[in-house]
Every structure is written in C-alpha cells, then in structure tokens.
Design an enzyme around this catalytic site. Structure first.
Site, PDB file in Angstrom:
ATOM      1  N   THR A 158      -6.759  28.634  -7.237  1.00 28.35           N
ATOM      2  CA  THR A 158      -6.206  27.303  -7.502  1.00 28.35           C
ATOM      3  C   THR A 158      -6.967  26.299  -6.630  1.00 28.35           C
ATOM      4  O   THR A 158      -8.041  25.857  -6.996  1.00 28.35           O
ATOM      5  CB  THR A 158      -4.684  27.254  -7.245  1.00 28.35           C
ATOM      6  OG1 THR A 158      -4.394  27.816  -5.956  1.00 28.35           O
ATOM      7  CG2 THR A 158      -3.940  28.041  -8.309  1.00 28.35           C
ATOM      8  N   LYS A 184      -6.029  35.306  -3.812  1.00 28.25           N
ATOM      9  CA  LYS A 184      -6.099  33.849  -3.831  1.00 28.25           C
ATOM     10  C   LYS A 184      -5.027  33.324  -2.899  1.00 28.25           C
ATOM     11  O   LYS A 184      -3.985  33.963  -2.692  1.00 28.25           O
ATOM     12  CB  LYS A 184      -5.924  33.281  -5.242  1.00 28.25           C
ATOM     13  CG  LYS A 184      -4.565  33.524  -5.901  1.00 28.25           C
ATOM     14  CD  LYS A 184      -3.432  32.602  -5.516  1.00 28.25           C
ATOM     15  CE  LYS A 184      -3.785  31.140  -5.677  1.00 28.25           C
ATOM     16  NZ  LYS A 184      -2.585  30.280  -5.271  1.00 28.25           N
ATOM     17  N   THR A 195       2.219  32.393   0.631  1.00 23.96           N
ATOM     18  CA  THR A 195       2.258  32.262  -0.793  1.00 23.96           C
ATOM     19  C   THR A 195       0.861  32.560  -1.258  1.00 23.96           C
ATOM     20  O   THR A 195      -0.052  31.835  -0.933  1.00 23.96           O
ATOM     21  CB  THR A 195       2.716  30.884  -1.270  1.00 23.96           C
ATOM     22  OG1 THR A 195       2.388  30.755  -2.617  1.00 23.96           O
ATOM     23  CG2 THR A 195       2.172  29.789  -0.458  1.00 23.96           C
ATOM     24  N   GLU A 281      -5.857  24.819   2.816  1.00 22.68           N
ATOM     25  CA  GLU A 281      -6.276  23.558   2.213  1.00 22.68           C
ATOM     26  C   GLU A 281      -6.727  22.558   3.278  1.00 22.68           C
ATOM     27  O   GLU A 281      -5.962  22.180   4.155  1.00 22.68           O
ATOM     28  CB  GLU A 281      -5.137  22.979   1.369  1.00 22.68           C
ATOM     29  CG  GLU A 281      -4.890  23.799   0.117  1.00 22.68           C
ATOM     30  CD  GLU A 281      -3.596  23.479  -0.585  1.00 22.68           C
ATOM     31  OE1 GLU A 281      -3.495  23.805  -1.770  1.00 22.68           O
ATOM     32  OE2 GLU A 281      -2.687  22.907   0.059  1.00 22.68           O
ATOM     33  N   ASN A 403      -2.822  17.781  -1.217  1.00 26.72           N
ATOM     34  CA  ASN A 403      -1.456  17.986  -1.692  1.00 26.72           C
ATOM     35  C   ASN A 403      -0.781  16.716  -2.183  1.00 26.72           C
ATOM     36  O   ASN A 403       0.168  16.757  -2.961  1.00 26.72           O
ATOM     37  CB  ASN A 403      -0.622  18.665  -0.616  1.00 26.72           C
ATOM     38  CG  ASN A 403      -0.936  20.141  -0.511  1.00 26.72           C
ATOM     39  OD1 ASN A 403      -0.515  20.926  -1.339  1.00 26.72           O
ATOM     40  ND2 ASN A 403      -1.729  20.509   0.479  1.00 26.72           N
ATOM     41  N   THR A 408      -2.565  15.777 -10.088  1.00 25.39           N
ATOM     42  CA  THR A 408      -3.468  14.855 -10.767  1.00 25.39           C
ATOM     43  C   THR A 408      -4.922  15.168 -10.507  1.00 25.39           C
ATOM     44  O   THR A 408      -5.789  14.557 -11.107  1.00 25.39           O
ATOM     45  CB  THR A 408      -3.174  13.418 -10.324  1.00 25.39           C
ATOM     46  OG1 THR A 408      -3.283  13.333  -8.896  1.00 25.39           O
ATOM     47  CG2 THR A 408      -1.789  12.977 -10.747  1.00 25.39           C
TER      48      THR A 408
END
Length: 408
Positions: A158, A184, A195, A281, A403, A408
């Site tokens: 992702t 992932k 997660t 991230e 995040n 979008t």
C-alpha cells in the site's frame, strides 16, 4: 551452491516465497489502484498445513473471517489470494459476500475446494471492493506473464516504499528445508499483530498444532514487537504454509531439530518485522530498543514497547535530539515495577543515564550518532537477567503528509 552445515541456519539473500519446493506466486494490476500492482497470489502444488495469527482489532475485516473459517476446516490451505488498495473492512454483508466470491472464483480457477483458498485485503477501509475488476484479475492472474515472486511482493503493498522479503535454509533429517516470507506494512503498525500482512512459506513437513505453537511464540518476539504509529488495523495477519515437499520427518516439539526449525522461522519473521519498522510511513531511521536486566519477560517487553511507541522519543530521534528524559519518561509509564535508582540508558555506545541520574556525555557525539539510519537504544534495569528487543521508526513531517491525504 551454498553449503549448509548441520545445526546451522543460513540466510539466502536472493530467496523468496517461491524458494521452498512446490510454491509459485504472482501478481498483476487489475484496476483497484491507478497504476501499481494490486492483486497477488501464492500457490502450493499440494495442500499445505497452514497456521495464522490475526489482528487484535475487534473490527475484523471479512477476509480474515473467511480465512480463519477455511483453515479451521482441515488446517490446510493451498492458495492465498491478496488484493491491495481496498481493505474490504466495515463493508457489512456485501463485504462478506465479496470475500467469499474472491475465494470461490480463485478456487475454481485452480480447480481446488473453496476452503483451500485463503483471502486477504489491505487498503482503504469502508469502501466496497470493485468486484468486476477483481473478477477480471482472477481470470488472468495465472497467466505466465504474471508469475513471479517479485510481482507478488509488489502486489501486496500500500504505502510501502519497497518490497519486503526474507529467506533461510537449514538441514533437517538430511534434507534441505527452506523458509521464506514476504510482507507489507508501513503505517498503522503497533504491537499485538498489527498492522501488516505477512506470508511465510516452507517446504518443511510439520504438524498443525506444532506449527501454530511455533508461529504464535515467535510472533510475540518479532511481529508483536514493532510499532510505527500506535494504530492497530482491521485486516492484518501472518500466515505460514508448510507443504512438506522437503521430505523431512514431520516436525514436532519432540523432533531433535525442533529448535533449529524455530530459529529459522524466527530469523525470517524478525527480518520481515524489522523491514516493516524501517519502512514506516515517512520514516528515515530504524530504531531498535534493547532492554535487559528485567525480572521477567513481561517487564522487558513492556518497557521496550513503551519506549518504541513513544511519539516524543520518535520525534526526538528524528530531530537528532539526545533527549534521554523522554526515554526515562516512557519507561516510567510502562506500567512495570521499575527501580529508578538502578536504571541505565545508552544511545548506541553513549551512556546518558546511570543509576537513574544524568550521566555526562558529549552532546555533539550523541547528535552525530542519532544521524545514523539505524539507532540503538540500550536500557539496563539491573533487576534481573531477562531481555527483550522492540523495533520501530522515527516520526517525521512526511508521516503527517502521507496520512492526511491517504484516500486522495
């Protein structure tokens, strides 16, 4: 060809989930995402004993429910189908129907029973799956052009910045056994099985109960010891498929090479866990927190996870600020019985706290150390002889950017 000595686990740098005998994998772009690959699979030539660990989030997505039901029937699956870009979570009755449809369509394509297919999804929560696109993807995914472990590794991502894989080999009963994995995970990462998605394959022969026991034990020392942002997802799981193609005698806790197998499984799991933590991230650093001198494992794990979960610690390390007070604070609210007067803390080789008090150190040297990509925090509680390690990453401006615009 690599020589493997008895009682030795060897890392295989170019290995992947298809390195164990009897496995293949692949992936393609079916249109869930704009451009990147978004549908992948792993397939075993024969039904494989399969064990799993799952997210602790109470809102378990339909794919997790379907996969757990499937494994419960015969404790085996033969294939895993994964889509990314859409989590199929909080999608109600339709989401459950879609998960079953994914399972049945892929099972039909492989000509195997439905319950031999595990399904999983990852991505945006609360949006129905684009089933026509997924159906078309399933129709074509077994074509030769879409076969390859690298395609699978890409298809499950992702917000990850790169693929994550690991592979080791060892000798059991005179046979070479391979254990490999792909994963992932980049955001919404926190201890207690979240997660992330992890897929481990092995050609070892092993009983279900023993495989499940080993996975749960190892998960507590690896995947459950990482954090990025403190969020626990709805979808995440680790699955291990063992198809027995290596030809060893079936592994149980009484097998002489049981600990060797567990070591191999832990090496793969730890490698994947650290890769996930490093790829948080927006992250620029991997942080490893090593706690020793604890009275018991619960204390060692709780303290290490408390430090690695602290946003103040994570931001300080991002800013290369040797603010050891934030580390001490995180230890203090870990909920464990700690004697502050015995505490010792170091940033890499630089001691900053001794006997619970500030220890004179070179600020410039500490700043320079924190500029490294891999930062180690060492804590000695001086209250026992138990140790634990947790992994995480720094918290950066880019985490907020990623995040803030995730949908979008």
């Amino acid at each position: 060809m690599q020589v493997i000595k008895a009682k030795e686990v060897v890392n295989v740098p170019d290995g992947n989930v298809t390195s164990p005998k009897g496995f293949k994998a692949g992936g393609l772009h079916c249109g869930i995402k704009k451009k990147r690959l978004d549908l992948g699979y792993i397939y075993s030539e024969v039904p494989a004993v399969t064990a799993g660990v799952y997210t602790t989030n109470l809102f378990q997505a339909p794919p997790l429910v379907v996969t757990q039901e499937s494994i419960a029937k015969e404790q085996k699956v033969q294939a895993i189908l994964v889509n990314s870009g859409n989590a199929n979570a909080c999608t109600g009755e339709q989401g459950m129907k879609d998960a079953y449809t994914m399972q049945s369509l892929f099972a039909e394509k492989l000509n195997i029973p439905n319950h031999f297919v595990a399904v999983t999804s990852t991505g945006v929560i609360g949006v129905p799956l684009p089933m026509e696109k997924i159906k078309d993807g399933i129709e074509h995914i077994l074509s030769d052009e879409y076969e390859g472990s690298s395609l699978f590794e890409q298809a499950i991502l992702t917000t990850d910045t790169g693929v994550k894989n690991s592979c080791v080999q060892l000798e059991i009963d005179g046979e070479i056994v391979s254990i490999a994995g792909a994963a992932k995970g980049s955001g919404m990462i926190h201890p207690n099985m979240a997660t992330m998605l992890g897929f481990i394959t092995t050609d070892a022969a092993i009983d279900y109960e023993d495989l499940s026991f080993a996975l749960k034990e190892i998960t507590n020392h690896t995947f459950n010891m990482i954090t990025v942002d403190g969020d626990t997802s709805t979808n995440d799981m680790v699955l291990v498929m063992a198809n027995g193609k290596a030809g060893n005698n079936s592994l149980t806790k009484n097998h002489p090479d049981w600990e060797l197998f567990k070591k191999g499984l832990k090496m793969v799991s730890e490698s994947l866990a650290k890769q996930i933590a490093r790829d948080g991230e927006g992250a620029t650093k991997l942080i490893e927190v090593h706690v020793k001198g604890a009275m018991n494992l619960e204390t060692a794990r709780a303290v290490s996870k408390s430090i690695i979960s602290s946003n103040l610690v994570k931001t300080a390390i991002y800013g290369t600020d040797a603010n050891w007070g934030r580390i001490v604070c995180a230890i203090g609210y870990s909920g464990q019985s700690i004697d502050p007067n015995r505490l010792e803390v170091s940033l890499g080789p630089i001691k900053v706290v001794k006997n619970g008090l500030p220890y004179p150190f070179d600020e410039r040297g500490a700043t320079a150390y924190l500029q490294q990509e891999n930062v180690h925090v060492y804590v000695d509680l001086h209250q026992g002889d138990v140790a634990a390690t947790a992994w995480g990453c720094d918290l950066t401006y880019d985490y907020v950017k990623i995040n803030a615009s995730y949908r979008t």
